[in-house]
Design an enzyme around this catalytic site. Structure first.
Site, PDB file in Angstrom:
ATOM      1  N   ARG A  73       4.825   3.477 -16.243  1.00  0.00           N
ATOM      2  CA  ARG A  73       3.564   4.311 -15.493  1.00  0.00           C
ATOM      3  C   ARG A  73       2.817   4.887 -16.934  1.00  0.00           C
ATOM      4  O   ARG A  73       3.651   5.018 -18.087  1.00  0.00           O
ATOM      5  CB  ARG A  73       4.035   5.327 -14.730  1.00  0.00           C
ATOM      6  CG  ARG A  73       4.992   6.295 -14.978  1.00  0.00           C
ATOM      7  CD  ARG A  73       5.523   7.084 -14.226  1.00  0.00           C
ATOM      8  NE  ARG A  73       6.465   6.456 -13.491  1.00  0.00           N
ATOM      9  CZ  ARG A  73       6.953   6.818 -12.251  1.00  0.00           C
ATOM     10  NH1 ARG A  73       6.757   7.889 -11.590  1.00  0.00           N
ATOM     11  NH2 ARG A  73       8.084   6.301 -11.673  1.00  0.00           N
ATOM     12  N   TYR A 100      13.621   2.227  12.668  1.00  0.00           N
ATOM     13  CA  TYR A 100      14.801   3.004  12.297  1.00  0.00           C
ATOM     14  C   TYR A 100      15.925   2.767  13.141  1.00  0.00           C
ATOM     15  O   TYR A 100      15.567   2.466  14.338  1.00  0.00           O
ATOM     16  CB  TYR A 100      14.529   4.559  12.100  1.00  0.00           C
ATOM     17  CG  TYR A 100      15.557   5.095  10.897  1.00  0.00           C
ATOM     18  CD1 TYR A 100      15.637   4.657   9.773  1.00  0.00           C
ATOM     19  CD2 TYR A 100      16.346   6.233  11.436  1.00  0.00           C
ATOM     20  CE1 TYR A 100      16.418   5.198   8.881  1.00  0.00           C
ATOM     21  CE2 TYR A 100      17.130   6.544  10.659  1.00  0.00           C
ATOM     22  CZ  TYR A 100      17.116   6.221   9.337  1.00  0.00           C
ATOM     23  OH  TYR A 100      18.030   6.998   8.414  1.00  0.00           O
ATOM     24  N   ASN A 160      13.527   9.048  -9.895  1.00  0.00           N
ATOM     25  CA  ASN A 160      12.353  10.170  -9.479  1.00  0.00           C
ATOM     26  C   ASN A 160      12.479  10.534  -8.043  1.00  0.00           C
ATOM     27  O   ASN A 160      11.777  11.541  -7.578  1.00  0.00           O
ATOM     28  CB  ASN A 160      11.156   9.669 -10.004  1.00  0.00           C
ATOM     29  CG  ASN A 160      10.075  10.852  -9.971  1.00  0.00           C
ATOM     30  OD1 ASN A 160      10.228  11.965 -10.116  1.00  0.00           O
ATOM     31  ND2 ASN A 160       8.942  10.355  -9.663  1.00  0.00           N
TER      32      ASN A 160
END
Lengths: 340, 340
Positions: A189, A65, A164
């Site tokens: 899905r 990161y 989501n």
């Protein structure tokens, strides 16, 4: 006869989760006890109450990161705590205030800490811990991406993939309140209807797979001004190809691990543009301080009015850090939080 | 005895290249004679002298370009001519001025025409036809892309692909004058050294293939603020991955016919951005009028001082349009121009 005192000190001893080298978080993170100190000039003492385990925290400890605090470093970038003591020269704080970090990198996985007064920011003390401890990143990211790139008005339409995700769910809820229509792209899905019902209960106008989007939405909306992209690759291509002239695609993640693709025609002939958004450096810009306070206040009020839902977190004691860090990496949707 | 008059009229009759439907330019373009008319209120008569055949002109006639003038339409979007008569109310023009279109779409493939006075713009009358007739698109595109997206200072570095294109060559020359270093990416080819010598004679600092770029340039330059992209696909990915923080990639073409790829990390964590540039609509923004005059004057002065080289054009009479239009499509580097 010092035993009772020792026991007392051990029971309430200060603890922190520290790493001194990059690697697998469950392996390189160590639980350390330390001596509490008193706040010095322009410092405050904070009793930390809760701190989530974010994907960025994991990546930071893995060394992949861009934020790389000096080592040894305390893990964790967001959380909430209570001010327990003020050093000299601190005028804008008081003992008992609920605070969150004012920026990333101060290390929140600890029971208590002494921090520069400017490193923490008071928030509404009536907020529940879950929301206060996660106000700084996900809802704020959603808020800024909707505010800072195009001028959205009631009735406008935005599109997002990864709908989501934690940020995606805040996007849906903020748009519902601001009367902005959302087209929410999710992966195909088995339980798609369940997810559709769930996201629509938050206020989603449309929940579609990429396949449905290609078939049903091309040309349906003329004024999609903003696309929010946390997937990249061809999903980003699809989103950006639906943008109206002068539209903007904001990338804040790359779950596909593929480069974002952009259609040349709309780039050149429709003047669309692609930018990125990263919440962490935004907090470091001095001019953003009043915007930060306004945003956190507005989000807090929304939450208290019941207009924002916060994701569920599995709670872990600080001693249980190995399990928490492992679960955070292996079960993406099992969000983890430390309660101190 | 009207024969001499008829012959005279035929020899100097007004002609234009017109299309009434989209298709193969050499087939749908028709050569038409027409009666010259006098300029009305706020109009000027222009004797057109030269007009190039640009790829955009070809695409427009094929119907695959976003600019779609009402049909029947005269082909051609840039060129130069001389003002031969003024209508009433025209105060800022005079007979004898050398003019170019002030924007795309007025139809320049014609020996003469009557135009709104605001549709043409006076330029330096000492410019040679080749340069005047092509000032509006390629050198102006290079100029604007270097001026309008990032603040470039002497010593800064830019990178471009398709460096051998007409725009690419102007980019090199403008950067030489403005003391901006250029990294010029070209395709691998047998005569690479020849091309390298050629581009370096224009002022190119580095001429490299993508393979060389990957090997030799990653990490070499820390301050590449601007990338100019007319290729797209993975070439754009390579360019944008070399940008410094807050750098910008400007797309003005897509020779690979592939979507531009952008690396997610630099988008999010280095705040790079991707925009497009299209010269045509820029000319239509009223606020850009003073900038347009300043730009065209600056480019003209550079040319007259010998600091800018103009590409070579094969010259065609208007009657020879089929051959000119065919060659323009089949031999990409054989640039075609009509002389009227």
């Amino acid at each position: 006869m010092r035993l009772p005192l020792l026991q007392f000190r051990r029971a309430f001893s200060a603890k922190k989760l520290v790493y001194s080298q990059y690697g697998d978080p469950a392996k390189v993170i160590k639980l350390e006890e330390f001596e509490e100190t008193k706040p010095g000039n322009n410092e405050v003492a904070v009793r930390w109450l809760a701190a989530p385990v974010n994907p960025a925290d994991i990546n930071q400890i893995q060394g992949v990161y861009p934020l790389k605090p000096p080592m040894p470093a305390v893990g964790g970038n967001e959380g909430c705590g209570v001010v327990t003591a003020l050093g000299s020269g601190v005028n804008n704080m008081e003992v008992g205030l609920l605070v969150i970090p004012s920026h990333a990198g101060i290390g929140t996985w600890r029971t208590c800490g002494v921090h520069a007064a400017t490193d923490v920011d008071a928030v509404d003390k009536d907020l529940p811990l879950d929301f206060a401890a996660t106000l700084q990143v996900n809802p704020s990211t959603a808020y800024r991406m909707l505010k800072d790139f195009v001028d959205l008005k009631p009735g406008d339409v935005i599109i997002q993939n990864g709908a989501n995700s934690a940020v995606g769910r805040y996007v849906i809820q903020l748009c519902r309140m601001w009367k902005i229509k959302t087209i929410n792209v999710v992966r195909a899905r088995p339980n798609l209807t369940l997810l559709e019902t769930d996201l629509k209960s938050l206020g989603a106008d449309y929940v579609v797979t990429e396949e449905q989007l290609l078939k049903e939405f091309r040309g349906k909306f003329k004024n999609i001004k903003l696309a929010l992209n946390c997937v990249g690759g061809r999903s980003g291509l699809l989103l950006s190809s639906l943008l109206a002239a002068k539209g903007c695609i904001v990338t804040y993640g790359a779950m596909s691990k593929q480069p974002l693709q952009l259609p040349a025609g709309p780039l050149i002939f429709k003047d669309i543009r692609a930018v990125g958004f990263w919440m962490s450096p935004w907090y470091l810009v001095p001019e953003n301080t009043p915007k930060r306070k306004e945003m956190h206040q507005e989000l807090s009020e929304m939450y208290k009015r019941g207009e924002l839902k916060c994701p569920l977190f599995a709670k872990n004691s600080i001693e249980n850090y190995e399990s928490a860090l492992n679960t955070a990496q292996t079960e993406f949707h099992a969000k983890q939080m430390f309660l101190f």
